[in-house]
Design a protein around this motif. Structure first.
Motif, short mmCIF file in Angstrom:
data_model
loop_
_atom_site.label_atom_id
_atom_site.label_comp_id
_atom_site.label_asym_id
_atom_site.label_seq_id
_atom_site.Cartn_x
_atom_site.Cartn_y
_atom_site.Cartn_z
N VAL A 188 -1.42 5.99 5.52
CA VAL A 188 -1.26 4.57 5.24
C VAL A 188 -0.26 3.94 6.20
O VAL A 188 -0.45 2.81 6.66
CB VAL A 188 -0.82 4.35 3.77
CG1 VAL A 188 -0.47 2.91 3.50
CG2 VAL A 188 -1.93 4.80 2.83
N HIS B 98 2.05 1.76 -3.47
CA HIS B 98 0.96 2.19 -4.33
C HIS B 98 0.68 3.68 -4.17
O HIS B 98 0.53 4.40 -5.16
CB HIS B 98 -0.31 1.39 -4.03
CG HIS B 98 -1.49 1.84 -4.80
ND1 HIS B 98 -2.63 2.31 -4.18
CD2 HIS B 98 -1.73 1.92 -6.13
CE1 HIS B 98 -3.51 2.65 -5.12
NE2 HIS B 98 -2.99 2.42 -6.30
N VAL B 99 0.63 4.16 -2.95
CA VAL B 99 0.36 5.58 -2.71
C VAL B 99 1.52 6.43 -3.23
O VAL B 99 1.31 7.49 -3.82
CB VAL B 99 0.10 5.85 -1.21
CG1 VAL B 99 0.04 7.33 -0.92
CG2 VAL B 99 -1.18 5.16 -0.79
N TRP C 285 -4.99 2.69 3.43
CA TRP C 285 -4.93 2.44 2.00
C TRP C 285 -6.33 2.37 1.40
O TRP C 285 -6.56 2.88 0.30
CB TRP C 285 -4.17 1.15 1.71
CG TRP C 285 -4.14 0.86 0.25
CD1 TRP C 285 -3.40 1.49 -0.70
CD2 TRP C 285 -4.93 -0.13 -0.42
NE1 TRP C 285 -3.68 0.95 -1.92
CE2 TRP C 285 -4.61 -0.05 -1.79
CE3 TRP C 285 -5.85 -1.07 0.00
CZ2 TRP C 285 -5.19 -0.88 -2.72
CZ3 TRP C 285 -6.43 -1.90 -0.94
CH2 TRP C 285 -6.09 -1.80 -2.27
N PRO D 100 0.81 -1.23 0.00
CA PRO D 100 0.00 0.00 0.00
C PRO D 100 0.85 1.28 0.00
O PRO D 100 0.50 2.25 -0.68
CB PRO D 100 -0.83 -0.11 1.28
CG PRO D 100 -0.95 -1.57 1.51
CD PRO D 100 0.37 -2.13 1.07
N PHE E 98 -7.56 5.79 0.86
CA PHE E 98 -6.94 6.36 -0.33
C PHE E 98 -7.57 5.79 -1.60
O PHE E 98 -7.89 6.52 -2.53
CB PHE E 98 -5.43 6.07 -0.33
CG PHE E 98 -4.74 6.48 -1.60
CD1 PHE E 98 -4.44 7.81 -1.84
CD2 PHE E 98 -4.40 5.54 -2.56
CE1 PHE E 98 -3.80 8.18 -3.01
CE2 PHE E 98 -3.77 5.91 -3.72
CZ PHE E 98 -3.47 7.24 -3.96
N ALA E 99 -7.75 4.48 -1.64
CA ALA E 99 -8.23 3.82 -2.85
C ALA E 99 -9.70 4.12 -3.13
O ALA E 99 -10.11 4.18 -4.29
CB ALA E 99 -8.02 2.32 -2.74
N ARG F 227 0.38 14.07 -1.02
CA ARG F 227 0.93 12.71 -1.10
C ARG F 227 1.62 12.31 0.20
O ARG F 227 1.48 11.18 0.67
CB ARG F 227 1.90 12.59 -2.26
CG ARG F 227 2.33 11.15 -2.50
CD ARG F 227 3.25 11.06 -3.68
NE ARG F 227 2.70 11.63 -4.88
CZ ARG F 227 2.19 10.93 -5.88
NH1 ARG F 227 2.19 9.63 -5.82
NH2 ARG F 227 1.71 11.54 -6.93
N TRP G 97 -1.07 11.34 2.62
CA TRP G 97 -1.59 10.00 2.38
C TRP G 97 -0.60 8.94 2.83
O TRP G 97 -0.99 7.91 3.39
CB TRP G 97 -1.91 9.82 0.89
CG TRP G 97 -3.20 10.41 0.48
CD1 TRP G 97 -3.40 11.46 -0.36
CD2 TRP G 97 -4.51 10.00 0.91
NE1 TRP G 97 -4.74 11.72 -0.48
CE2 TRP G 97 -5.44 10.84 0.29
CE3 TRP G 97 -4.98 9.02 1.77
CZ2 TRP G 97 -6.81 10.72 0.49
CZ3 TRP G 97 -6.34 8.88 1.97
CH2 TRP G 97 -7.24 9.73 1.34
N LEU G 98 0.70 9.17 2.62
CA LEU G 98 1.70 8.20 3.07
C LEU G 98 1.69 8.04 4.58
O LEU G 98 1.80 6.93 5.10
CB LEU G 98 3.09 8.60 2.58
CG LEU G 98 3.36 8.38 1.10
CD1 LEU G 98 4.69 9.01 0.71
CD2 LEU G 98 3.35 6.90 0.78
N SER H 185 1.29 6.28 -7.24
CA SER H 185 0.02 6.52 -7.90
C SER H 185 -0.07 7.95 -8.43
O SER H 185 0.39 8.90 -7.79
CB SER H 185 -1.13 6.27 -6.93
OG SER H 185 -2.35 6.59 -7.52
N GLY I 195 -2.31 10.39 -6.19
CA GLY I 195 -1.87 10.72 -4.84
C GLY I 195 -1.72 12.19 -4.55
O GLY I 195 -1.60 12.60 -3.41
#
Length: 76
Positions: free
Chosen positions: A54, A24-25, A62, A21, A65-66, A47, A50-51, A28, A31
């Motif tokens: 996660v 991915h973040v 995650w 995850p 975020f998704a 971003r 978000w990190l 992406s 992000g």
């Protein structure tokens, strides 16, 4: 052989639920930017936020975020 497998399972779980995850973040396109928006008082970009989410929440972060809703342009 069985001892080797039982020692590898926790590492696989950590990689699957935290490493993938985070990767991915980080990679992406959705992000956001690494730098904060102009005029923002926060030193971190979306971003990085978000990190951190996660990293702290794991799979739940995650999923947030998704499954977030994309921004739509206003037609006004």
């Amino acid at each position: 052989m069985n001892a080797d497998l039982s020692a590898a399972i926790p590492w696989l779980v950590l990689f699957a639920f935290y490493g993938l995850p985070l990767l991915h973040v980080a990679l992406s396109r959705r992000g956001g930017g690494w730098r904060p928006p102009a005029g923002s008082r926060c030193p971190f970009g979306p971003r990085a936020g978000w990190l951190v989410m996660v990293l702290m929440l794991g799979p739940v972060g995650w999923l947030l975020f998704a499954l977030r809703r994309p921004r739509r342009a206003s037609n006004r």
